[in-house]
Design a protein around this motif. Structure first.
Motif, PDB file in Angstrom:
ATOM      1  N   LEU A  67     -44.397 -23.582  24.617  1.00  0.00           N
ATOM      2  CA  LEU A  67     -44.865 -22.793  25.764  1.00  0.00           C
ATOM      3  C   LEU A  67     -44.480 -21.329  25.620  1.00  0.00           C
ATOM      4  CD1 LEU A  67     -43.928 -25.433  28.451  1.00  0.00           C
ATOM      5  CD2 LEU A  67     -46.206 -24.908  27.596  1.00  0.00           C
ATOM      6  N   LEU A  68     -43.351 -21.102  24.957  1.00  0.00           N
ATOM      7  CA  LEU A  68     -42.933 -19.726  24.717  1.00  0.00           C
ATOM      8  C   LEU A  68     -44.000 -19.001  23.887  1.00  0.00           C
ATOM      9  CD1 LEU A  68     -40.589 -17.725  25.092  1.00  0.00           C
ATOM     10  CD2 LEU A  68     -39.692 -18.502  22.898  1.00  0.00           C
ATOM     11  N   GLY A  69     -44.624 -19.744  22.982  1.00  0.00           N
ATOM     12  CA  GLY A  69     -45.680 -19.169  22.147  1.00  0.00           C
ATOM     13  C   GLY A  69     -46.882 -18.707  22.951  1.00  0.00           C
ATOM     14  N   LEU A  70     -47.054 -19.258  24.131  1.00  0.00           N
ATOM     15  CA  LEU A  70     -48.147 -18.785  24.998  1.00  0.00           C
ATOM     16  C   LEU A  70     -47.713 -17.577  25.812  1.00  0.00           C
ATOM     17  CD1 LEU A  70     -49.680 -22.031  26.567  1.00  0.00           C
ATOM     18  CD2 LEU A  70     -50.613 -20.617  24.742  1.00  0.00           C
ATOM     19  N   LYS A 103     -50.870 -22.374  19.149  1.00  0.00           N
ATOM     20  CA  LYS A 103     -49.424 -22.641  19.131  1.00  0.00           C
ATOM     21  C   LYS A 103     -49.094 -23.916  19.908  1.00  0.00           C
ATOM     22  CE  LYS A 103     -47.312 -18.578  17.632  1.00  0.00           C
ATOM     23  NZ  LYS A 103     -48.063 -17.383  17.946  1.00  0.00           N
ATOM     24  N   ARG A 128     -45.722 -22.787  12.980  1.00  0.00           N
ATOM     25  CA  ARG A 128     -46.024 -21.855  14.056  1.00  0.00           C
ATOM     26  C   ARG A 128     -46.314 -20.446  13.519  1.00  0.00           C
ATOM     27  NH1 ARG A 128     -42.867 -18.338  17.504  1.00  0.00           N
ATOM     28  NH2 ARG A 128     -43.102 -18.937  19.671  1.00  0.00           N
TER      29      ARG A 128
END
Ligand SMILES: Cc1cc2nc3c(=O)[nH]c(=O)nc-3n(C[C@H](O)[C@H](O)[C@H](O)COP(=O)(O)OP(=O)(O)OC[C@H]3O[C@@H](n4cnc5c(N)ncnc54)[C@H](O)[C@@H]3O)c2cc1C
Lengths: 499, 374
Positions: free
Chosen positions: A186-189, B233, B200
């Protein structure tokens, strides 16, 4: 509104009035403007949460804002309401040298993070050119890059976790101090979410060792094609320089005039190359070693190159490639002062370009790197076709172009030409497999351009991502995704950012 | 016949003879195109697409027994390597009887099962395009990581993860047969992570099939891109609970730029466990903060199999009923320990994951139960 918010914070930290509204009606993308009713200056997460909850209870839109250096209108309060400024959220909260991480409030300027840990030989690697003012929160929202992105990655690679107030006013901690924790990313979003997924108030960032050795060179080329082919060859050779930045003759002309710098008269392109190497201790750690190795304890390990040897080797490799691509001169910095001098053209170019014409608009398309030579040819052809001037300064190693068109915006014909030229360039970037934006973000500026790159299904998936956090229209409305209800259409005055 | 074809044959034979025939399960779907996947997913009510056979969560849903079929498939592949036919037979017998036991238990608590659709990817494979000069490769989800590495190495490039990572085998898929989609779904720690990043960081773009069959893509082929939300992601480490990864665009690494090993540039360092029989034991992967890592190593002592100082990760053999000491902020992934294998303990994360699942897979058809999300 002002009174009620004043009770939640304190009256002097709620700004309103015509002057304030004007000061906060846009960011560094000044084409689209919209005034807020007021601007709040919270001191901590709890205050941000209180403001957001108030906004939700009263159906008032709110927009997070850092330093306002954004280049796509992200911090513009598109539907008015409250601007939540992080100006006073500017403290370093915790430094953990052993674990190489630092916790700061979101409004801290990027550069101040590195300054805080410089004495320990560490820094915060993302280095947007705006780093002396642009904030951690803004960098997170835009997933900003910089000249050293080529080697060190963009912001997302350097954020461990964030404290965030979600669009309903709840405080969330997202991410983990030990990277790679299981679960959805979620951090990647949130990083790159352009402030539409909530207000980041604090973050733990990774600290990176300052390189132990750095070598910088500035190569000049007779043609832009030689220079771009040289970049493609450097990338293809497998060396990853720390930075690979290019400037063409339009930029050269501007910086030469502005700063009395001296470059070879016949040069049409400059390529700034930096190579660096980590401290030795870091490299030892790179080798996984089982504790009970059955290897011969008396074996002498071969000598490892020192950081200086590593950079010298890389630099000579890169220089050989430059020479093979007909470089006319190559200046190498012998010390830090000389290094800074080589960087002058790159760092001051944007300011210097103000001299070229009354208006300058820059684009941010990105393409696969091997296509740079043909893409640059295309950019010049488009400018010539539309009879407008163009200068190019860009992150060549990443394939991230910044063609700057200079023109007179009092002439409607020129404005029209700039709009058309911009669209042609963006479309070409997409057709080459690239993207509409490498680092400036979508904001309001490019949301309609997303439809050139993505199908309705692709965009629906992006909307689903947004929905995880933000299912309403209050938190930074009208940004990123096209065709949101109740949003005025982006003014198609000209594309790109006017400097 | 090449190894892969032989694998397919063994698989089909075993599934049909030993399980499918007995339990009336639908045949695995052999998918050859992204559209195939989309059609199957659209019409299915339940999809078991990946094998995380040793990471069972709470056996919460009807996919559980389906996953057992999948587990069977992976075991077969392990067995190929078993030289002792007797051992193989014994294992198979035991395994099948366990499957049936589980299935009964499932039916008792949930009523009769629906047949799941099992996506079988081995035909949706291959490099779509390798842009060697850009260090970018576009590859189908069913491509084996090993074949991809083989292709990349021809151009002096690679994915900077160990070529034959036995650590993947612990999770039910042998290193050699691990597909790109599976590897991304698992997103396990690896030995070059601190220097070269993880999936990632390497994924530039992705095409997925969503739960309703929609084919959607995200990202681009450029190494830098901020066009919209980074949807791809979300699928990394998601174990196919949000969508099926069918194509990926990856950044590749020049071999020349890999970390040096004793002064010599090497291929990504294989993480080999010395004792092959270890594969069937219980693995404990723990990552801590740097400051806790020495203590974690000391605690693991003789159980330690491997460690990577740079990413503060250790691999140890720890029986199901034992644990190593835990440290603030650390995380652990295990194998062979049923629901203890992977636990999302952060309540905020768990809640947001449920929310994401409800948005991406409202009918709960994609690997329900995996990662604790249903
Ligand atoms: C001269 C100049 C040079 C630049 N160079 C670069 C460069 O090299 N690389 C690059 O990538 N960009 C560059 N930029 C663009 C810009 O500086 C970056 O996008 C920067 O990260 C924005 O930070 P900011 O604090 O100014 O954010 P703002 O402009 O205030 O906001 C940007 C976006 O972030 C959101 N936001 C801000 N704070 C928060 C928060 N706390 N929580 C949630 N959302 C938030 C806003 O809502 C908005 O959508 C440059 C800009 C200028 C003017």
């Amino acid at each position: 509104m002002v009174e009620e918010l004043g009770k939640l914070l304190s009256p002097e930290r709620v700004l309103s009035g015509e002057a304030v509204a004007r000061a906060y009606d846009c960011d560094a993308y000044t084409v689209d403007r919209s005034k807020p009713t007021c601007v709040v200056l919270p001191l901590d997460t709890a205050e941000v949460a209180a403001v957001v909850r108030w906004c939700v209870a009263h159906s008032v839109p709110f927009t997070p804002r850092g330093a306002g250096t954004g280049l796509s209108g992200g911090a513009m309060p598109a539907l008015g309401g409250v601007v939540i400024s992080t100006k006073k959220l500017n403290k370093v909260l915790q430094i953990d040298i052993e674990n190489r991480m630092l916790k700061a409030q979101a409004g801290i300027a990027n550069k101040r993070i590195s300054d805080a840990v410089a004495e320990f030989g560490l820094h915060f690697a993302p280095d947007p050119s705006s780093q002396t003012v642009s904030t951690l929160g803004g960098n997170i929202a835009e997933n900003s890059g910089g000249p050293h992105t080529l080697k060190y990655g963009v912001t997302t690679q350097h954020i461990l976790s964030v404290t965030m107030v979600d669009p309903l006013g709840e405080v969330l901690e997202i991410g983990s101090l030990v990277p790679g924790a299981p679960g959805y990313d979620l951090l990647g979003l949130i990083v790159g979410g352009e402030g539409t997924l909530g207000v980041v108030t604090e973050a733990w960032v990774k600290l990176t060792p300052v390189p132990a050795a750095v070598r910088t060179a500035l190569a000049s080329f007779r043609t832009i094609r030689d220079a771009t082919e040289c970049v493609a060859a450097i990338i293809a050779s497998g060396v990853i320089p720390a930075a690979l930045e290019m400037m063409d003759k339009g930029v050269l002309r501007a910086v030469t005039a502005a700063f009395k710098l001296d470059y070879p008269a016949e040069a049409d392109a400059l390529l700034l190359i930096e190579v660096d190497a980590k401290p030795v201790s870091e490299r030892n750690a790179a080798i996984p070693r089982p504790p009970d190795t059955d290897s011969d304890p008396n074996a002498v390990s071969p000598k490892r190159p020192t950081p200086n040897e590593t950079v010298e080797k890389e630099l000579s490799h890169v220089i050989a490639i430059c020479n093979a691509h007909h470089a006319i001169s190559i200046d190498m910095a012998q010390n830090e002062a000389e290094r800074q001098k080589l960087w002058v053209a790159r760092k001051k170019a944007i300011g210097a370009m103000g001299r070229l014409a009354p208006s300058i608009v820059t684009h941010d398309g990105v393409i696969p790197r091997s296509r740079l030579p043909e893409m640059l040819d295309f950019v010049y052809a488009v400018a010539e076709k539309h009879k407008i001037g163009v200068a190019n300064i860009f992150h060549a190693g990443d394939g991230n172009l910044h063609p700057c068109f200079y023109f007179d915006d009092r002439d409607p014909k020129q404005v029209e030409a700039v709009i058309e030229a911009g669209e042609e360039i963006i479309k070409r970037c997409i057709s080459l497999g690239g993207s509409v934006s490498g680092e400036h973000g979508i904001g309001v500026e490019k949301s309609d351009l997303l439809t050139l790159m993505f199908t309705p299904d692709d965009l629906r998936m992006q909307a689903m991502c947004k929905q995880i956090f933000n299912d309403g229209m209050l938190c930074n409305p009208c940004k990123v995704l096209p065709n949101q209800k109740g949003c005025v259409e982006h003014k198609k005055r000209w594309r790109g950012v006017g400097w | 016949m090449d190894a892969e074809a032989r694998y397919d044959e063994v698989l089909t034979e075993a599934l049909e003879r030993r399980y499918i025939a007995e339990r009336a399960v639908t045949r695995p779907q052999l998918l050859t195109s992204i559209e195939d996947v989309s059609n199957v997913v659209k019409n299915a009510t339940l999809i078991s697409s990946l094998t995380y056979s040793l990471s069972h969560w709470r056996l919460p849903s009807s996919v559980y027994w389906a996953r057992m079929v999948d587990a069977q498939r992976c075991r077969i592949e392990d067995m190929q390597a078993w030289e002792d036919e007797g051992e193989r037979q014994l294992y198979l017998r035991e395994h099948v009887s366990r499957l049936i036991e589980w299935e009964h238990a499932y039916e008792q608590s949930h009523g009769p099962k629906q047949p799941p659709t099992q996506l079988y990817f081995s035909r949706l494979k291959g490099v779509v395009e390798h842009y060697a000069a850009d260090q970018v490769v576009v590859v189908q989800g069913g491509t084996r990581v090993r074949s991809l590495q083989g292709e990349l190495i021809k151009a002096n490039q690679c994915l900077p993860m160990p070529l034959e990572d036995d650590n993947q085998a612990w999770f039910g898929r042998g290193g050699p047969t691990l597909t790109v989609a599976d590897a991304i779904g698992l997103n396990l720690p690896h030995a070059l992570e601190a220097q070269c990043g993880t999936w990632r960081d390497w994924i530039l773009g992705m095409t997925v099939v969503l739960a309703d069959g929609t084919i959607a893509k995200s990202g681009s082929r450029a190494v830098k891109n901020v066009a919209g939300f980074d949807a791809h992601k979300l699928f990394v480490g998601a174990r196919s609970t949000l969508g099926i990864i069918v194509q990926v665009t990856l950044k590749t690494f020049p071999l020349a730029s890999l970390p040096m090993h004793e002064g010599v540039s090497v291929l990504p360092i294989p993480m080999k466990f010395k004792d092959r029989s270890m594969r069937r034991k219980c693995l404990w992967i723990q990552r801590t903060r740097r400051s806790d890592f020495s203590a974690a190593l000391v605690a693991a002592r003789s159980a330690l199999l491997e460690s990577d100082v740079a990413s503060s990760t250790l691999w140890a053999e720890i029986p199901k009923d034992k644990e190593l000491p835990r440290f603030a902020g650390d995380h652990v992934i295990r194998s062979g320990c049923g629901e203890m294998n992977l636990q999302i303990t952060d309540p905020t994360l768990a809640r947001l994951m449920q929310r994401a699942k409800a948005i991406f897979d409202p009918t709960n058809k994609l690997n329900p139960g995996e990662l604790g999300v249903v």
